[in-house]
Design a protein around this motif. Structure first.
Motif, PDB file in Angstrom:
ATOM      1  N   THR A 182      -5.050   3.927   4.735  1.00 59.31           N
ATOM      2  CA  THR A 182      -6.339   4.253   4.007  1.00 59.31           C
ATOM      3  C   THR A 182      -6.642   3.621   3.198  1.00 59.31           C
ATOM      4  OG1 THR A 182      -5.985   7.035   4.542  1.00 59.31           O
ATOM      5  CG2 THR A 182      -6.981   6.384   2.763  1.00 59.31           C
ATOM      6  N   GLU A 183      -5.562   2.677   2.602  1.00 58.37           N
ATOM      7  CA  GLU A 183      -5.851   1.933   1.409  1.00 58.37           C
ATOM      8  C   GLU A 183      -6.015   0.767   2.140  1.00 58.37           C
ATOM      9  OE1 GLU A 183      -3.103  -0.428  -1.788  1.00 58.37           O
ATOM     10  OE2 GLU A 183      -2.015   1.306  -0.630  1.00 58.37           O
ATOM     11  N   GLN A 184      -5.950   0.085   2.414  1.00 56.76           N
ATOM     12  CA  GLN A 184      -6.387  -1.532   3.254  1.00 56.76           C
ATOM     13  C   GLN A 184      -8.090  -1.100   3.596  1.00 56.76           C
ATOM     14  OE1 GLN A 184      -5.496  -4.322   3.603  1.00 56.76           O
ATOM     15  NE2 GLN A 184      -7.404  -4.954   5.157  1.00 56.76           N
ATOM     16  N   LEU A 185      -8.671   0.552   4.361  1.00 56.28           N
ATOM     17  CA  LEU A 185      -9.799   0.328   4.356  1.00 56.28           C
ATOM     18  C   LEU A 185     -10.652   0.547   3.021  1.00 56.28           C
ATOM     19  CD1 LEU A 185     -10.404   2.592   7.646  1.00 56.28           C
ATOM     20  CD2 LEU A 185     -10.169   0.245   7.337  1.00 56.28           C
ATOM     21  N   ARG A 186      -9.995   0.950   1.897  1.00 50.37           N
ATOM     22  CA  ARG A 186     -10.379   1.119   1.260  1.00 50.37           C
ATOM     23  C   ARG A 186     -10.827  -0.358   0.760  1.00 50.37           C
ATOM     24  NH1 ARG A 186      -7.382   7.006  -1.219  1.00 50.37           N
ATOM     25  NH2 ARG A 186      -9.093   8.363  -0.324  1.00 50.37           N
ATOM     26  N   ALA A 187      -9.900  -1.221   0.230  1.00 45.47           N
ATOM     27  CA  ALA A 187      -9.221  -2.391  -0.508  1.00 45.47           C
ATOM     28  C   ALA A 187     -10.884  -3.331   0.127  1.00 45.47           C
ATOM     29  CB  ALA A 187      -8.475  -2.612  -0.549  1.00 45.47           C
ATOM     30  N   PHE A 188     -11.484  -3.065   1.170  1.00 47.19           N
ATOM     31  CA  PHE A 188     -12.278  -3.767   1.980  1.00 47.19           C
ATOM     32  C   PHE A 188     -14.150  -3.445   1.012  1.00 47.19           C
ATOM     33  CE2 PHE A 188     -16.033  -4.741   4.938  1.00 47.19           C
ATOM     34  CZ  PHE A 188     -14.952  -6.404   5.402  1.00 47.19           C
ATOM     35  N   GLN A 189     -14.583  -4.484   1.021  1.00 42.71           N
ATOM     36  CA  GLN A 189     -15.616  -4.476  -0.101  1.00 42.71           C
ATOM     37  C   GLN A 189     -16.870  -5.004   0.667  1.00 42.71           C
ATOM     38  OE1 GLN A 189     -16.312  -6.109  -4.047  1.00 42.71           O
ATOM     39  NE2 GLN A 189     -14.069  -6.328  -4.334  1.00 42.71           N
TER      40      GLN A 189
END
Length: 273
Positions: free
Chosen positions: A188-195
């Motif tokens: 989840t954190e990895q996906l949310r960090a994607f811009q």
């Protein structure tokens, strides 16, 4: 930038699925990507190609192309829905299919039996594939990739309210959430960090969908200590869900986001007790 032809999977119409095995404990699946129908069903189905495509998950195969392990189902979910149990895998009634009348008349018994044989064969193959990952790595993650419509009221109607329609919905209800918390939270954190286009991705858990499909249930039942299956639902912001026209820049971004999650998932798995 790839062309439209570069992003379209074009399997043989007789193929059931494609499976790729590589050196990773992470596997991606696109089990609603398929659009083909058996020839004996073409005169029986009441829906045209565009109507079927609207409820299928086109381009989800493209999202997982960079994963060493990936399984793509090539038959339409209107022929057999791999993500439903055997009793619900064929849409006999409109309430099984978003209110759509799928068949002009009752399907012949042999057509039903043929579709259910594919369903059974798929899960036999999947268990074999996952047992191999279990033996090699001890544990694995399965990303069960789907997409969902958010403009169901019509091509010019408003989108679903953002409160109930995240860009990415993670369905986790069938797993032992405590055991797999490190994996889900790192993902989840990895996906949310994607811009994308200057904004971080809106990723939420169990909002639009809860991960109650047959595939995730199967994984958690057969591999309760070694298999973490996450249903990953992409809102169809990467295409026009009514015309089928893709947004190629968005598709490339979604593919990159999945690719960047691979080392995070592998590292998290290695750290599990």
């Amino acid at each position: 930038m790839p062309s439209f032809q570069d992003i379209i999977a074009d399997p043989d119409p007789l193929d059931w699925w494609s499976a790729h095995r590589g050196a990773s404990p992470v596997v991606g699946t696109a089990i609603h990507n398929g659009h083909h129908l058996r020839s004996d069903l073409e005169d029986l189905i009441a829906l045209d190609s565009d109507e079927r495509l609207r409820e299928e998950d086109p381009f989800t195969e493209f999202f997982i192309r960079d994963l060493p392990n990936r399984i793509i189902f090539h038959r339409s979910r209107f022929e057999v829905d791999i993500n439903r149990d055997r009793n619900g895998a064929i849409y006999f009634k409109p309430e099984q299919a978003w209110g759509l009348t799928v068949w002009k008349e009752r399907l012949p018994d042999e057509a039903i039996a043929s579709a259910l044989r594919v369903h059974e064969a798929y899960y036999d193959m999947l268990e074999t594939h996952l047992r191999g990952l279990e033996r090699q790595y001890g544990a694995f993650v399965l990303l069960d990739v789907h997409s969902y419509n958010h403009r169901r009221d019509g091509a010019n109607a408003p989108e679903m309210a953002i409160e109930v329609a995240p860009q990415i919905n993670l369905g986790t209800s069938s797993m032992d959430r405590r055991r797999w918390a490190p994996v889900v939270e790192a993902f989840t954190e990895q996906l949310r960090a994607f811009q994308f286009r200057g904004l971080h991705m809106d990723v939420r858990e169990n909002i639009a969908f809860h991960g109650r499909g047959e595939q995730t249930r199967f994984v958690h039942e057969r591999f309760p200590r070694s298999g973490c299956a996450i249903a990953v639902e992409f809102k169809k912001v990467f295409m026009d869900e009514w015309t089928g026209e893709p947004d190629i820049e968005a598709l490339e971004a979604m593919r990159k986001m999945v690719r960047l999650s691979l080392p995070v998932l592998e590292e998290t798995l290695r750290a599990l007790p």
